[in-house]
Each structure stands twice: as structure tokens, then as C-alpha cells.
Design a protein around this motif. Structure first.
Motif, PDB file in Angstrom:
ATOM      1  N   PRO A 153       0.848  -1.207   0.000  1.00 13.73           N
ATOM      2  CA  PRO A 153       0.000   0.000   0.000  1.00 13.73           C
ATOM      3  C   PRO A 153       0.877   1.248   0.000  1.00 13.73           C
ATOM      4  N   ASP A 154       0.327   2.341  -0.451  1.00 14.34           N
ATOM      5  CA  ASP A 154       1.093   3.580  -0.603  1.00 14.34           C
ATOM      6  C   ASP A 154       1.723   4.050   0.702  1.00 14.34           C
ATOM      7  N   PHE A 155       1.035   3.799   1.825  1.00 14.78           N
ATOM      8  CA  PHE A 155       1.522   4.379   3.088  1.00 14.78           C
ATOM      9  C   PHE A 155       2.818   3.727   3.588  1.00 14.78           C
ATOM     10  N   VAL A 156       3.185   2.543   3.061  1.00 13.94           N
ATOM     11  CA  VAL A 156       4.433   1.924   3.520  1.00 13.94           C
ATOM     12  C   VAL A 156       5.619   2.303   2.632  1.00 13.94           C
ATOM     13  N   LEU A 157       5.342   2.959   1.508  1.00 13.10           N
ATOM     14  CA  LEU A 157       6.436   3.363   0.626  1.00 13.10           C
ATOM     15  C   LEU A 157       7.264   4.461   1.290  1.00 13.10           C
ATOM     16  N   CYS A 158       8.535   4.506   0.929  1.00 17.10           N
ATOM     17  CA  CYS A 158       9.429   5.418   1.637  1.00 17.10           C
ATOM     18  C   CYS A 158      10.072   6.432   0.700  1.00 17.10           C
ATOM     19  N   GLU A 159      10.181   7.656   1.181  1.00 15.52           N
ATOM     20  CA  GLU A 159      10.845   8.719   0.429  1.00 15.52           C
ATOM     21  C   GLU A 159      12.331   8.811   0.810  1.00 15.52           C
ATOM     22  N   ASP A 160      12.648   8.414   2.029  1.00 15.10           N
ATOM     23  CA  ASP A 160      13.991   8.611   2.583  1.00 15.10           C
ATOM     24  C   ASP A 160      14.912   7.463   2.169  1.00 15.10           C
ATOM     25  N   TRP A 161      15.936   7.776   1.366  1.00 13.08           N
ATOM     26  CA  TRP A 161      16.847   6.749   0.870  1.00 13.08           C
ATOM     27  C   TRP A 161      17.883   6.323   1.918  1.00 13.08           C
ATOM     28  N   PRO A 166      12.567  -3.280   4.078  1.00 13.74           N
ATOM     29  CA  PRO A 166      12.684  -4.452   3.207  1.00 13.74           C
ATOM     30  C   PRO A 166      13.002  -3.993   1.788  1.00 13.74           C
ATOM     31  N   VAL A 167      13.844  -4.745   1.107  1.00 12.98           N
ATOM     32  CA  VAL A 167      14.288  -4.343  -0.223  1.00 12.98           C
ATOM     33  C   VAL A 167      13.112  -4.209  -1.193  1.00 12.98           C
ATOM     34  N   SER A 168      12.092  -5.045  -1.009  1.00 17.09           N
ATOM     35  CA  SER A 168      10.916  -4.959  -1.890  1.00 17.09           C
ATOM     36  C   SER A 168      10.260  -3.588  -1.782  1.00 17.09           C
ATOM     37  N   PHE A 169      10.213  -3.015  -0.564  1.00 16.07           N
ATOM     38  CA  PHE A 169       9.633  -1.691  -0.370  1.00 16.07           C
ATOM     39  C   PHE A 169      10.479  -0.633  -1.076  1.00 16.07           C
ATOM     40  N   LEU A 170      11.792  -0.788  -0.979  1.00 17.08           N
ATOM     41  CA  LEU A 170      12.688   0.181  -1.606  1.00 17.08           C
ATOM     42  C   LEU A 170      12.519   0.181  -3.130  1.00 17.08           C
ATOM     43  N   MET A 171      12.465  -1.011  -3.718  1.00 19.26           N
ATOM     44  CA  MET A 171      12.322  -1.098  -5.170  1.00 19.26           C
ATOM     45  C   MET A 171      10.972  -0.551  -5.624  1.00 19.26           C
ATOM     46  N   SER A 172       9.949  -0.841  -4.851  1.00 18.37           N
ATOM     47  CA  SER A 172       8.616  -0.333  -5.180  1.00 18.37           C
ATOM     48  C   SER A 172       8.591   1.193  -5.094  1.00 18.37           C
ATOM     49  N   LYS A 177       8.245   6.222  -8.173  1.00 18.61           N
ATOM     50  CA  LYS A 177       8.690   7.610  -8.084  1.00 18.61           C
ATOM     51  C   LYS A 177       8.301   8.275  -6.766  1.00 18.61           C
ATOM     52  N   VAL A 178       8.220   7.474  -5.702  1.00 15.92           N
ATOM     53  CA  VAL A 178       8.037   8.030  -4.363  1.00 15.92           C
ATOM     54  C   VAL A 178       9.409   8.439  -3.828  1.00 15.92           C
ATOM     55  N   MET A 179      10.394   7.587  -4.038  1.00 11.08           N
ATOM     56  CA  MET A 179      11.773   7.882  -3.680  1.00 11.08           C
ATOM     57  C   MET A 179      12.507   8.447  -4.902  1.00 11.08           C
ATOM     58  N   LEU A 180      13.249   9.499  -4.685  1.00 13.15           N
ATOM     59  CA  LEU A 180      14.046  10.133  -5.733  1.00 13.15           C
ATOM     60  C   LEU A 180      13.228  10.354  -7.012  1.00 13.15           C
ATOM     61  N   PRO A 181      12.108  11.079  -6.909  1.00 14.51           N
ATOM     62  CA  PRO A 181      11.218  11.248  -8.067  1.00 14.51           C
ATOM     63  C   PRO A 181      11.854  11.969  -9.250  1.00 14.51           C
TER      64      PRO A 181
END
Length: 975
Positions: A153-161, A166-172, A177-181
Motif C-alpha cells: 500500500p502507498d503508506f508503507v512506501l518510503c521517500e527517505d533513501w 525491506p528491499v521490496s519496499f525500496l524497489m517499489s 517515483k516516491v523515492m528520488l522522483p
């Protein structure tokens, strides 16, 4: 200078140059590498160019292509070129490479930790470059190999690199384009994963990597074989099978195929037979990986080991998994020693770059072994508790390439392995037992499929023919297709023609073939000299076309052929006509709509006199012209011509052809139906036709002159013809400007006691309510007319009042009345209700596209509920109805036992209205069989109500595209 990226470039360059130079699959020679084609180098340079149409630079580029086509090689070449200063220098300060196989083995970490693996300490902190994301390019290689569902879900995605996740969250987060858009992405993937990737991306630009061109494939084959004669033999054999030749786009598959064929040539084998199907070739290739041995050889896999490997392959194909880890192998019962055997045989390959990764040497090898899994099963009747869904044969058979493209090649190999010769070859080489029990299961499935009423929508016949062709088993194909009476095929290439012609020859129970042949002949003519195109080898265009056409005389049950929208050249047409004239051709109906006749119509005309079984010919939209009609009319006059129905609608005819048609109508003993709609005949042309209609030797029963430029001038001749003609029962004059004066002349004919018309279509004839009095008086006198279409005329409520005086009279025999778009309101509904109650003959009433509203329908429903009402079909499309009328409609449906069809499309009935209707639709008291509504026009809750009705009342058909003529054809047309 420290921190300027130089050290990173040096490290990256060294790392990827080694990878790129040494990559080797299939156990090929160390120096084998196809290299990067010049066009692919140019493609790299322009991947991130500004879009000419939108003026925007793409931030995400997807490089897609088949397995092994060179996607990884290309992006690794890109990163080497960047490191050397030859690519993307003005666009990207840094390029990072993320490989799926490595990512799959990572757990939790921060994104910056993920990309730091190749970052030299001399460059300083990597964090400093992350603050300028617009200068960064991230290459995500082999997205299709990532073992992530990407359902976060969108709320678990992360902006902070810098945060650990979990790596799956980072790739998602990166892909979405939530991280480093502001950063740029280059993603490589196989086609099979595009469906999974697309929802994650925003404004992506997709580029397809095609692999080796036809010329490059030819060049490679000739380089591989030093002997030019051998090279020519192999190239010719591969070129004749487009499926195999297409596989050769992948460089390493091309190498494997050439290696396999070279071995066979040296053994004195027939290369052309091996290249007949993909299964035959890969059977030979897989066999070549098993060294010939005497007795039991410990290095060869036993039945159990082979079954475990095939099980792994099958599960991988189903789940689109091509990379396997040690744990995957263990779960499938493959020990370290088992794996070593398959590694030594070049069936499996261990990834030299990423630890713990194993792959099959190519996807096609995995797909072939996956197909073998189904042949290695001992008993299809028993299922144990560990039964996986992919082991269900029915699921595989019901899969379609459009929805499950990843299963297509495995399914192709499965059918190919039904060939007993190939199966024996595998058993001998692999020293294992393969079962043909599956053959009976497939035949059972096809028998069920052939008996489904709603086919052919449920089946892609061309896809089925591809699978059946792989078997090369004529007896099996005959058995497989014995339940099918109709096939529908679009032939868009030589390979389609090849498989269709091979299979259709063995479909002996077919009654109808619908065939659209496009691209085949014109493409070949443009690219090949005629001599090459029409050469008589087994794989040539003409040989395949002759085979297909031979079905006309070899199939005793074939009665209808539809060639609509086909593009056939003159030679193809001649081949077809030869078969049509064959004494054993039993064809009765021939549809050749929207065709060109490059050689004119003499041959089709000649066929009419030779084939006395042919009774129906439809040439709608074809370029016949007046000259073509002349040839056809000569045939119609011939005593051997038995044609009963001829459609020349929209054939660019003029007044000039009418004299020939007129003479043919007098001479023809068989012609009963003639459709001349949408031709520029005009009044003068109709005058000539009327001379024939008035002749005692004219046997025509149905005539359509829709949109022929007829006016009131021509109506006088037509009126006289209708009076003198004793046989004409159906006449369509739609879309002609007759006006009130023209209708008055038609009325004079209808009132005459000798007029035998049963059906009259006056739709869009530009008359008003003034004509209602004429028609009313005619209906009171005419005893034969049972169908009348007055749609799309300015009749209005006053005109309907006059007509209803006739409708309710006991002498009016009208059964079918169409009043669509006649500018009616609720004011006329009392008159219509009276006609419904007093005319016991009236069975169909279409009032669609009139402003009847809820009040008008309420009045009609009172009549419809009366026991004297015999209405069976009612049209109320686009009548301004709302939920307020649904209670009246519901009570009508409950009490009227005759009403079986109702059209309510394009009315705003709403959820409340549908709730009332659905309640009665589920009731056994409701006898309705067809309901016309567009489910998509309702909200989700109303759609659920309709779905519940569909389940509880399976006999009710809910039609989105309601057309009352679907079932029995329009009255005036030939059924």
C-alpha cells in the motif's frame, strides 16, 4: 581529483567489461558473442531524447524484449560506454546498476546501502551525490526476475533513501517515483512481466529490442557453416518455418539451433524434417545434451531426477520464474549431486556473478522440460495433498496466449510431444518412460469445447491450430476437431496460412469456415519475385493456399465459406475458383464481402454455372462494378446456375448495370433474393428493374433497394410492378427520399388485391404524418402484409393515431411493427395500447428512440398485462425512462407469459429501478429470455444485481449490444 567520480567510473568499467566479454550460455565456445548491432548502439543513444510530440524528456524508459535477445548485454554496454565517457555525459553524472538476481538475495537495508557496493571509498561519501537526483540514472536489469509482488500500500512506501526497509519496499518506492522522483530509470524486462510492471510506472516510454534482423540471422548462419551448401540448406529449412526462424532472433538460440543442425547433418539426418516444428528441433537439441551410453551410466539422470527437474521447470514457467536458488532446488528434491549432473550436461547453468543462482541454459529449454513434466506423470486420475495448481492440465489447456503468454511455448511443446515418433526418440535417448495418457485428456477437453454453444468466442482457433500443427499427427487432428462445426480464423501471415491449411485438411466435420486472409499475398509480392513466391515446395505460399482451398472438395460437410475482408491476388483467386468448380465441392453459401477482384468477375461467374450446389453469394462492398455485374448476369441466365440469393450491396453499381440485371431476372429460374442496397441506381435504373419485376417469368421474392437514390418518380414504376408481380413478398426501400407523394404511390399498390407483399421497409424515407392516412387505408385492404418498418420518419403522435385505427381493426394482419425514432411522445400511448389489446396478431413492437417517458410506458404496461396481449418482443431503447417506470415493467414481466424479449438500453433506470426489475427477473414467473441493457452504464451495486440475476436465471441472456435481428435476421433480408 578525489570525489569527482573518476574512481567509480574506472571500477564500473572494469567490472562490466569483464562481465560483458565473458558471458556464455548453452555451453558455447568462449569466444562466442553476437556483439551489439549498430542499430542497438543508436537506440541506446536516443533512449532519453525529448519526445517530439509532447516536448518532454522521458524519466522512465522500459527496454523490453524476448528472453536472451540481448537486453542485459545492451544495458551493460551502456554503463561501460558511460564510464568511458562515450554515452550520456551531458545527461547523467552517475549511473547505477541494480540486478534482480542480486536484489532477490538481499533482506533489509537502506537504498543508499544497496547502491554503495561498487562505490570506491576514495570517492568520499555517496550521500553527497544523492542530493542531486536529476543527474542520476538507475538501471534495473531483469525486472521479470524480481521475486516481489509489488502489492505494498502507498503508506508503507518510503521517500527517505537513508532509512532501512525491506528491499521490496525500496524497489517499489523507486519504481513508483516516491523515492528520488527526479531521478531517471532504465528498466529491462521480458514481455511476460510487462503486465506486472506497467501499473508501477508513471509516464514511461517503452522500447522493444527486436534481436537479430533477418539479414543478420542469414549472415550468422552462413558464417557458422563453412560449407556454403550446408549453410544454404539450413537457412532454407529455417526460413520455411517462421516460428523457428523467429526464435533465431535471439543470438544464443540461433547458435544452439545451428549447432544442433550441424550435428544432424554430420549424422546424415534430414534437416528439413527437424525444422518442421519447434518441438522436433528442440527434441533433437535436448537429445544432443544426453551423451550416448551403453548400459547404466552414473552421469546420466535417472527417472526420478529428471522428473524433479521437469517439475521445477514447469512451476517456474507457470510462475514466470527463470532464476532458481539453492532452496528452490532442494524443495524439488534436487540434491547437490543431481544439480551437478544437469550442470555438466549444460541443461542448468550456475550464475558466475551472483552466488547461489541457477538458470536453465535458455528459457526454451526450461519450457521444453516443463512440457515433459506432463508426460512424466504416471496417473492423471489421482491427486495427492501436495498437488499444485499448475499440475492441473485443464488450467493449462484453457489458458490463452492473449492472457497467459508465458505459457504459450510450453503448451506448444506439450502438443508437439504427443507425436509418438518424437516421444520414442526422447525415451530412447533419455532412458526414461514418457506417458501418452495425456493425449486422451486433451481429446476429451476438445470434445467439450467443440460442443459449447457460445463458441467461437471462447476459443482462438488460430492458436489451437498452432498447437495441433506441432503434433504433425493427422489422425489426432481429425479426432481433436471432430466436435467442431465452425471455425473462425484471421490469417495475417505465411505461418498462419501454413498451420491453418495443415489443420483444416483434417477437420472433416466442419460445416462453416470464416476466413480472413490479409497481408499474406501482398507482403510476399512486394518482397519476393513471383517465381519465388509461387514455387511448389511444401512451405510455399501457393502450396499452403492450394492445401487450404482443397478443403472445398475434400470436406463433404462444408456448406458455408466466409472470405470477407480478404486480400487475394489474381493467382490466389484462380486457385480458389478451381476448387470451387470441383465436382465434389458441396458449398452452398459463399460470402466474399469487401474483396478485390484483380482478374475481374469472369471466374466467379463461371463457378456459378459449374457448381450447382452454390445457392447463396454475398459480394457486399466488393469492387464488382457494372462490368462485374455483366459477367454475373450472364451466369444467372445460364440454366445450370442454381443461385437463389445474391447480395450486391455497396458494389459501386450505377444505372448502367440495371439492364443486365433486368434481363437476368427474367431468364433466371432460381434467383429468389436480390440485394442492391447502397448503389447509385437512381429512378432510371429502378425503372429497368421494374420492367423485369412485372414480367410473368420473374421469380424474385425478396428485393432490397435501400439507399439507391430512388425518389417519387421511381415509385410510380414500382407501384405498377408490385401490382403485376405475384411472387415478390419482401421489399426494402429504406434510405430513399420518397416523401409523402412516394408513399401514396406505394399505398396504391398495397391496396391492390394482387399485391402479395408480406414485408415492407420504409425506414428513413422522409415522409410525415400525412402519409399515415395512406398507409392506414392500405393496411385495412391488404391481407398479406405482416411486417412494416416505418422507423425514422416524422410520423408524430397524430400520425400514429391514424395508423392505430388500422392496427386495431380485425382485418389488419400485422405481426411486426417498427416505429423507432418516429418523434412520438407519451400522448400516443393510449392509441398504441388500444392497438395492442385489439390486434391479436401483433407480436413485435419497437418504439425505441421516442420520448415516451415513464407516463407513456405506464399506459403501455397496462395493455401488456392484459390477457389478450400477444406481444413477444418489445423495444424501448432510449425512451427517456427512469426508475419510476420499473414497478410497472416488473409487474408486466411477472404477469405477461408471452413477452420473451425486451430492450431497455440507454435509459436511466438507476439502482432502485434495477432492484425492482432484478427481483422479478429472478422469479420463475418471469418468462423473459433476452434483456437488452448495458451493465456498464450502471453503478457497481446495480451491476452486482444483474450478475446475481445471470447466476440465478441462466436461461436469461443479458445483452449489451441488443439487436433483435441477431437471432432471426431482418424480415426483408435473406435468412
Amino acid at each position: 581529483m578525489e570525489g569527482d567520480g573518476t574512481e567509480y567510473r574506472i571500477q564500473i568499467k572494469e567490472k562490466f567489461r569483464i562481465m560483458w566479454d565473458k558471458k556464455c550460455l548453452f555451453g558455447g565456445p568462449e569466444d562466442f558473442h553476437p556483439g551489439i548491432a549498430q542499430e542497438d548502439r543508436e537506440l541506446l543513444e536516443h533512449l532519453f531524447d525529448v519526445d517530439v510530440k509532447t516536448g518532454e524528456q522521458p524519466q522512465t524508459v522500459v527496454l523490453q524484449g524476448a528472453a536472451g535477445v540481448g537486453k542485459t548485454s545492451l544495458v551493460r554496454k551502456a554503463i561501460v560506454d558511460w564510464a568511458e565517457g562515450n554515452l550520456y555525459q551531458q545527461r547523467f553524472s552517475y549511473v547505477f546498476y541494480l540486478n534482480a538476481r542480486e536484489i532477490n538475495q538481499l533482506r533489509e537495508r537502506s537504498f543508499v546501502q544497496m547502491i554503495s557496493k561498487d562505490w570506491p571509498s576514495t570517492e568520499g561519501p555517496i550521500e553527497r551525490i544523492m542530493t542531486q537526483p536529476s543527474s542520476l540514472l538507475f538501471i534495473i536489469d531483469s525486472f521479470d526476475e524480481l521475486n516481489f509482488a509489488f502489492e505494498e500500500p502507498d503508506f508503507v512506501l518510503c521517500e527517505d533513501w537513508t532509512q532501512v526497509h525491506p528491499v521490496s519496499f525500496l524497489m517499489s518506492s523507486l519504481l513508483r517515483k516516491v523515492m528520488l522522483p527526479e531521478s531517471f530509470l532504465l528498466v529491462t524486462t521480458r514481455f511476460t512481466a510487462c503486465k506486472k510492471l506497467k501499473p508501477l510506472l508513471k509516464n514511461q516510454h517503452s522500447v522493444e529490442l527486436l534481436g537479430m534482423s533477418k539479414d543478420a540471422r542469414k549472415e550468422y548462419i552462413y558464417q557458422f557453416f563453412e560449407d556454403k551448401k550446408r549453410a544454404s540448406q539450413v537457412f532454407s529449412s529455417l526460413r520455411s518455418n517462421e516460428m523457428l526462424f523467429s526464435m533465431c532472433k535471439v543470438p544464443l538460440v540461433c547458435w544452439a539451433i545451428c549447432t544442433c543442425l550441424e550435428q544432424q547433418i554430420e549424422m546424415g539426418g534430414d534437416v528439413s524434417l527437424t525444422c518442421k516444428t519447434t518441438t522436433a528441433l528442440f527434441t533433437r537439441y535436448i537429445s544432443s545434451l544426453f551423451p550416448p551410453v551403453d548400459g547404466n551410466c552414473p552421469s546420466l539422470p535417472n527417472q526420478t531426477q529428471l522428473k524433479s527437474l521437469c517439475h521445477l521447470a514447469a512451476k517456474g514457467v507457470w510462475t514466470m520464474t527463470s532464476v532458481f536458488y539453492r532452496e528452490d532446488l532442494r524443495k524439488h528434491g534436487l540434491t547437490k549431486s543431481d544439480v551437478s549432473i544437469f550442470l555438466d550436461m549444460n541443461i542448468l547453468q550456475k550464475d558466475t556473478e551472483y552466488e547461489n543462482c541457477y538458470v536453465f541454459t535458455h528459457l526454451h529449454v526450461q519450457e521444453f522440460l516443463a512440457a515433459m513434466f506432463y508426460m512424466l506423470r504416471d496417473n492423471w486420475e489421482t491427486r495427492n495433498s501436495l498437488f499444485d495448481s499448475f499440475e492441473d492440465l485443464k488450467l493449462l489447456l484453457e489458458s490463452k496466449s492473449s492472457k497467459d503468454p508465458h505459457l504459450t511455448q510450453m503448451k506448444c511443446f506439450l502438443f508437439g510431444l504427443l507425436n509418438e515418433d518424437l516421444l520414442k526418440q526422447l525415451e530412447t535417448t533419455l532412458k526414461c518412460r514418457l506417458s501418452l495418457e495425456i493425449k486422451g485428456k486433451i481429446l476429451q477437453w476438445l470434445e467439450i469445447l467443440g460442443n459449447i454453444e457460445c463458441f467461437p468466442a471462447e476459443l482462438e482457433f488460430l492458436e489451437l491450430f498452432f498447437y495441433l500443427y506441432e503434433t504433425q499427427d493427422e489422425a489426432f487432428i481429425s479426432q481433436a476437431m471432430r466436435s467442431f462445426q465452425k471455425v473462425v480464423i484471421d490469417v495475417c501471415g505465411k505461418v498462419h496460412l501454413l498451420v491453418s491449411s495443415f489443420c483444416l485438411k483434417h477437420c472433416q466435420c466442419l460445416q462453416t469456415i470464416k476466413l480472413s486472409v490479409t497481408v499474406v499475398f501482398e507482403k510476399t509480392l512486394n518482397s519476393s519475385p513471383p517465381a519465388e513466391m509461387w514455387q511448389k515446395d511444401d512451405g510455399s505460399i501457393i502450396h499452403c493456399w492450394q492445401d487450404l482451398c482443397s478443403v472445398l472438395h475434400t470436406n463433404d460437410h462444408l456448406r458455408e465459406l466466409d472470405l470477407c475482408h480478404s486480400n487475394l491476388d489474381e493467382l490466389a483467386m484462380k486457385t480458389f475458383y478451381q476448387e470451387l468448380r470441383h465436382p465434389n465441392c458441396k458449398l452452398q453459401r459463399l460470402l466474399m464481402r469487401f474483396l478485390s477482384f484483380p482478374g475481374g468477375c469472369q471466374d466467379i461467374a463461371s463457378s456459378l454455372t459449374h457448381n450447382q450446389n452454390l445457392m447463396h453469394l454475398d459480394l457486399k462492398g466488393s469492387d464488382i462494378g457494372d462490368d462485374g455485374v455483366k459477367s454475373l448476369c450472364e451466369a444467372l441466365k445460364h440454366p445450370e446456375c442454381k443461385l437463389q440469393n445474391l447480395s450486391l450491396e455497396s458494389c459501386d453499381l450505377t444505372t448502367l448495370c440495371c439492364l443486365n440485371i433486368s434481363k437476368a431476372l427474367i431468364r433466371s429460374q432460381s434467383l429468389r433474393f436480390l440485394n442492391l442496397s447502397t448503389n447509385h441506381l437512381l429512378d432510371d435504373g429502378v425503372k429497368l428493374l421494374c420492367e423485369a419485376l412485372g414480367h410473368p417469368k420473374c421469380y424474385l421474392e425478396r428485393l432490397s433497394l435501400e439507399s439507391c437514390g430512388l425518389t417519387v418518380v421511381g415509385c410510380e414504376d414500382l407501384s405498377l410492378a408490385l401490382i403485376s408481380n405475384k411472387r415478390l413478398t419482401h421489399l426494402c426501400l429504406a434510405d430513399n427520399i420518397l416523401g409523402d407523394d412516394g408513399v401514396k404511390l406505394v399505398k396504391d399498390a398495397l391496396k391492390h388485391p394482387q399485391c402479395k407483399l408480406q414485408s415492407l421497409v420504409l425506414r428513413r424515407c422522409h415522409f410525415t404524418s400525412l402519409s399515415s392516412e395512406h398507409l392506414s387505408s392500405a393496411l385495412l385492404c391488404n391481407k398479406s402484409l405482416i411486417h412494416l418498418d416505418l422507423g425514422s420518419n416524422w410520423i408524430q403522435d397524430d400520425g400514429i393515431k391514424l395508423l392505430c385505427d388500422a392496427f386495431r381493426h380485425p382485418s389488419c394482419n400485422l405481426q411486426d411493427l417498427e416505429l423507432m425514432g418516429c418523434v412520438l411522445t407519451s400522448m400516443c400511448c393510449l392509441d398504441l395500447a388500444s392497438a395492442i389489446l385489439n390486434n391479436s396478431h401483433l407480436q413485435k413492437l419497437d418504439l425505441g428512440h421516442n420520448d415516451l417517458r415513464d407516463d407513456g410506458v405506464k399506459i403501455l404496461c397496462e395493455a401488456l398485462r392484459h390477457p389478450n396481449c400477444n406481444i413477444q418482443r418489445l423495444g424501448l431503447e432510449y425512451c427517456g425512462l427512469t426508475s419510476l417506470c420499473c414497478q410497472d415493467l416488473s409487474s408486466t414481466l411477472r404477469s405477461n407469459q408471452n413477452l420473451i424479449k425486451i430492450n431497455l438500453k440507454q435509459n436511466t433506470l438507476g439502482y432502485e429501478g434495477m432492484m425492482k426489475l432484478c427481483e422479478v427477473l429472478k422469479s420463475p414467473e418471469c418468462k423473459l429470455k433476452v434483456l437488452g441493457v448495458c451493465k456498464e452504464a450502471f453503478d457497481e451495486e446495480a451491476q452486482k444485481l444483474l450478475e446475481a440475476v445471470r447466476i440465478s436465471n441462466p436461461h436469461l441472456i443479458i445483452k449489451r449490444d441488443y439487436n433483435d435481428d441477431d437471432e432471426d435476421g431482418s424480415w426483408w433480408r435473406c435468412p
